[in-house]
Structures are given as structure tokens and as C-alpha cells.
Design a protein around this motif. Sequence first.
Motif, PDB file in Angstrom:
ATOM      1  N   ASP A  66      15.839  27.432  46.361  1.00 53.36           N
ATOM      2  CA  ASP A  66      16.387  28.387  47.333  1.00 53.36           C
ATOM      3  C   ASP A  66      16.528  27.713  48.697  1.00 53.36           C
ATOM      4  O   ASP A  66      15.770  26.786  49.029  1.00 53.36           O
ATOM      5  N   VAL A  67      17.495  28.169  49.491  1.00 51.68           N
ATOM      6  CA  VAL A  67      17.705  27.614  50.823  1.00 51.68           C
ATOM      7  C   VAL A  67      17.736  28.749  51.840  1.00 51.68           C
ATOM      8  O   VAL A  67      18.025  29.907  51.509  1.00 51.68           O
ATOM      9  N   GLU A  68      17.436  28.400  53.090  1.00 50.90           N
ATOM     10  CA  GLU A  68      17.555  29.313  54.219  1.00 50.90           C
ATOM     11  C   GLU A  68      18.733  28.867  55.067  1.00 50.90           C
ATOM     12  O   GLU A  68      18.835  27.693  55.421  1.00 50.90           O
ATOM     13  N   VAL A  69      19.616  29.806  55.388  1.00 50.91           N
ATOM     14  CA  VAL A  69      20.813  29.519  56.170  1.00 50.91           C
ATOM     15  C   VAL A  69      20.770  30.366  57.437  1.00 50.91           C
ATOM     16  O   VAL A  69      20.553  31.580  57.367  1.00 50.91           O
ATOM     17  N   ARG A  70      20.972  29.729  58.567  1.00 50.50           N
ATOM     18  CA  ARG A  70      20.980  30.490  59.811  1.00 50.50           C
ATOM     19  C   ARG A  70      22.325  30.447  60.533  1.00 50.50           C
ATOM     20  O   ARG A  70      22.495  31.124  61.547  1.00 50.50           O
ATOM     21  N   ARG A  71      23.281  29.658  60.011  1.00 50.53           N
ATOM     22  CA  ARG A  71      24.619  29.682  60.610  1.00 50.53           C
ATOM     23  C   ARG A  71      25.635  29.156  59.610  1.00 50.53           C
ATOM     24  O   ARG A  71      25.426  28.139  58.958  1.00 50.53           O
ATOM     25  N   TRP A  72      26.730  29.909  59.516  1.00 49.63           N
ATOM     26  CA  TRP A  72      27.901  29.481  58.724  1.00 49.63           C
ATOM     27  C   TRP A  72      29.107  29.750  59.615  1.00 49.63           C
ATOM     28  O   TRP A  72      29.421  30.894  59.903  1.00 49.63           O
ATOM     29  N   ARG A  73      29.786  28.702  60.047  1.00 48.90           N
ATOM     30  CA  ARG A  73      30.839  28.882  61.041  1.00 48.90           C
ATOM     31  C   ARG A  73      31.993  27.939  60.757  1.00 48.90           C
ATOM     32  O   ARG A  73      31.801  26.755  60.479  1.00 48.90           O
ATOM     33  N   LEU A  74      33.206  28.490  60.849  1.00 42.98           N
ATOM     34  CA  LEU A  74      34.412  27.679  60.705  1.00 42.98           C
ATOM     35  C   LEU A  74      34.766  27.096  62.073  1.00 42.98           C
ATOM     36  O   LEU A  74      34.984  27.829  63.033  1.00 42.98           O
ATOM     37  N   VAL A  75      34.805  25.769  62.147  1.00 39.01           N
ATOM     38  CA  VAL A  75      35.095  25.066  63.397  1.00 39.01           C
ATOM     39  C   VAL A  75      36.508  24.512  63.313  1.00 39.01           C
ATOM     40  O   VAL A  75      36.844  23.775  62.380  1.00 39.01           O
ATOM     41  N   GLU A  76      37.353  24.882  64.298  1.00 37.82           N
ATOM     42  CA  GLU A  76      38.738  24.411  64.283  1.00 37.82           C
ATOM     43  C   GLU A  76      38.808  22.917  64.541  1.00 37.82           C
ATOM     44  O   GLU A  76      37.936  22.323  65.183  1.00 37.82           O
ATOM     45  N   ALA A  77      39.859  22.310  64.027  1.00 31.95           N
ATOM     46  CA  ALA A  77      40.049  20.872  64.187  1.00 31.95           C
ATOM     47  C   ALA A  77      40.238  20.517  65.654  1.00 31.95           C
ATOM     48  O   ALA A  77      40.845  21.269  66.420  1.00 31.95           O
ATOM     49  N   ALA A  78      39.689  19.387  66.051  1.00 30.04           N
ATOM     50  CA  ALA A  78      39.835  18.924  67.429  1.00 30.04           C
ATOM     51  C   ALA A  78      41.295  18.629  67.729  1.00 30.04           C
ATOM     52  O   ALA A  78      42.056  18.183  66.853  1.00 30.04           O
ATOM     53  N   THR A  79      41.690  18.873  68.977  1.00 28.45           N
ATOM     54  CA  THR A  79      43.100  18.691  69.360  1.00 28.45           C
ATOM     55  C   THR A  79      43.560  17.263  69.129  1.00 28.45           C
ATOM     56  O   THR A  79      44.692  17.023  68.669  1.00 28.45           O
ATOM     57  N   ASP A  80      42.702  16.275  69.436  1.00 28.87           N
ATOM     58  CA  ASP A  80      43.121  14.876  69.289  1.00 28.87           C
ATOM     59  C   ASP A  80      43.256  14.442  67.839  1.00 28.87           C
ATOM     60  O   ASP A  80      43.791  13.368  67.556  1.00 28.87           O
ATOM     61  N   SER A  81      42.777  15.263  66.895  1.00 29.14           N
ATOM     62  CA  SER A  81      42.933  14.928  65.475  1.00 29.14           C
ATOM     63  C   SER A  81      44.164  15.573  64.853  1.00 29.14           C
ATOM     64  O   SER A  81      44.469  15.306  63.683  1.00 29.14           O
ATOM     65  N   LEU A  82      44.870  16.427  65.616  1.00 30.68           N
ATOM     66  CA  LEU A  82      46.050  17.121  65.101  1.00 30.68           C
ATOM     67  C   LEU A  82      47.310  16.359  65.463  1.00 30.68           C
ATOM     68  O   LEU A  82      47.341  15.603  66.449  1.00 30.68           O
TER      69      LEU A  82
END
Length: 367
Positions: free
Chosen positions: A240-256
Motif C-alpha cells: 500500500d502507498v500513501e499519496v498526498r498530491r496528484w497534480r497535472l503540471v503543464e509543459a514549460a514554455t521553453d519546451s513547446l
Amino acid sequence: DKLRFTLLDGYGEQSAIRVIPRQPNVTLTFKHFPPGYLDEIYPISIDVTNEEEDDIEGTVEVEFRASTADSSDPSSMIFTDPAGFHEERRKPADSAQTQSGSVSLDIGVVQAHQVVSRQLWLRATRNVGERLLLASLNYRVRGTPPQPAAALTASTEPQSFRKAETLRIPFARGLEARFEATFRANSTAAGWGERRVGGGRFVRELSETGLLSEDGWDVGLVRHEGWALAQSARCAGPWDVEVRRWRLVEAATDSLPAGVEVRVRELALPNQDAVTVWKSGQSMQFMSRVAVSYDFDTDLTNLSVGTVEVEWRRKSGEGALGHDVWVRSLIPVPPLDLTAKGLWAHVDLPDDPQVGHPFPLRYAVQN
């Protein structure tokens, strides 16, 4: 009456005896709870047991690497203090790592019939599979200093000993995720699925699948697409695991690519910042909205919009050694398919058309 020794020609006997010190009865054992999870701080205890009547002292040289690696392995790390990976100083799994793959442990003096334990922490990243822990105990019986190399002769043996053990540890993914992206043409939030004109004005899209806008005659048409990104996460391992954050992070501008903009909006979830326990095999659902803007003339068929950042640890109490260090894992989101489906028609009107006066009408058709 005096004894006299006479050597007989052609006859004689020469004898030699070689005394080799007995290998002390010392054992090297490990205590851990496999399998390990990728990215986690994996504790392991090394026990040195002295079953002799005399004390011993020495060191343990430990190396940690992938079973397929012949030398150093940047995805396998070993360290004696997990403080560097504590919450405030955590590092993402894909960042540059500086930890070494080998350490030396001083076990000090192990008294007769006693056990000395030393704890290490391992971290495996990137690839699942077996890792090797190579431990070599170099020791001597206390009170018998090692002989210098220059003093060794055929009849002299050093009083130092070596015992080696190899441990194979499987590492698997603790968390897995599946993603499903759905185009949202009918979103009511401005900028999330509608096509916006430069001054905040909106134009209608003649297709049922999307809207377009223009930021001015000189810059051309700009497409603003809205997507709903469903994320199905699962605890894939036996612990079993404990999770305290699940978040979608947008791609950095310099990588687009140039001229491309990505924005992410997460849907509010109850207690999303609270620590939750994910049982082995349990699935969790998350939803995010993604807005993508790019020039109509840009040759763009797919786009990586970001990664999921998750902070987690193995559940406290799972294993006597304890797994209390929070770690951060990055899960890449599959690229969005931006290929236009079907027939698209886009129309642009001037800002100030007047009754009775001709005005230009610009349109574009995309098949």
C-alpha cells in the motif's frame, strides 16, 4: 658415545608443512522488504554476525547497480543518510543525480557472539527490473594487525579476511496511470474550448467540432482548443502507498514549439490535498482541463502538454524498517493528437461592417 648425523648419498627425505589461518565464522545477512518501488527511498539493513570467541573489526564495501550494468549505473543510487531526499530537498526522478552507487561502512568492533547492524537507503529510477547489491566485508580478528605486503613470505599469511555476498532486489512501479483525452468543443468557459478573437470578441465555428479566432489580419488565425484529460491511477505493487498530491503540471514554455501555449486547469476534488491511502490494486480517478493555443498555419499533429507530479511514499508500517520519506515521481502524459478530423470551415468578419457598404469576408476550409 656422541651422536653423529651422516647424509647418505642418493637417499633422503624433505618435508614441509604450511599453516593457513582458519576463516573466522562471520556471516553477512540482509533485512529488507522486496519488491522495491521505483523512485522510493528503499531502506535495507546489513547485519554482521560474529560467531567467534574473539572480537573482529572491519568495513563493508557496498555497491548498488542494475543487474545489466557492468560499471556505474546512474539510475541506481545508494546513500547512508536519507535526509537529502526529505520533503524540503526532494528531487524529481528525471533530474540529475549526484549520489554515488557505492559506499563504505565502518562496522567498528563486533564483539564475540554479537551482531552489528548498519542501515542503508537505496533508490532506483527510470527502469523496472532487478538491481544487484554487492556487499564485501573486509575484517580481521582484533589484536592481529594485518601484515604489510613487504613482510609476507611463503610461510606468512595476513590475518585479514574477506567475505562477499550478492543480493538481487526486484524493483517495480508503485503507481501506474492511464490517460484519455477528449476534445471539448462545447465548453462554456472562455478560452476552454472556444475560439477567441484578439479583442475578446468571439466568432462562430461552422463545424461541430471546434471554434477558431483571429488575433489580427497580420498574424493570421489562431486556434484555441479545449481538452478534457481523464487520469486513471492505480497502486500497481503489492505494498500500500500513501499519496498526498496528484497534480497535472503543464509543459514549460521553453519546451513547446514556437507560438504554442498550453494551460492546465484542475477540477476541484474534495480533500485533494489530504493524505490518502491507496491499497494494492486500488484505482483513483482524476480530471483536468487543458487549453492549447497555436497558429492555424503551424504544422502541428501532436503535442506533449505536460506531466503528472505525484508525491507519495510506501505506507507507514509496511515493513519494520519504515518508509517515512516522501518522494516525487513524474509520469509523462501521452501527446495529444491535434490532427483535424473531418471538414472544418472558419470564417472571419471585419470589426466594423456597415449597412450598404461592401466589406471583406475571409474564410478558410480545412479538409
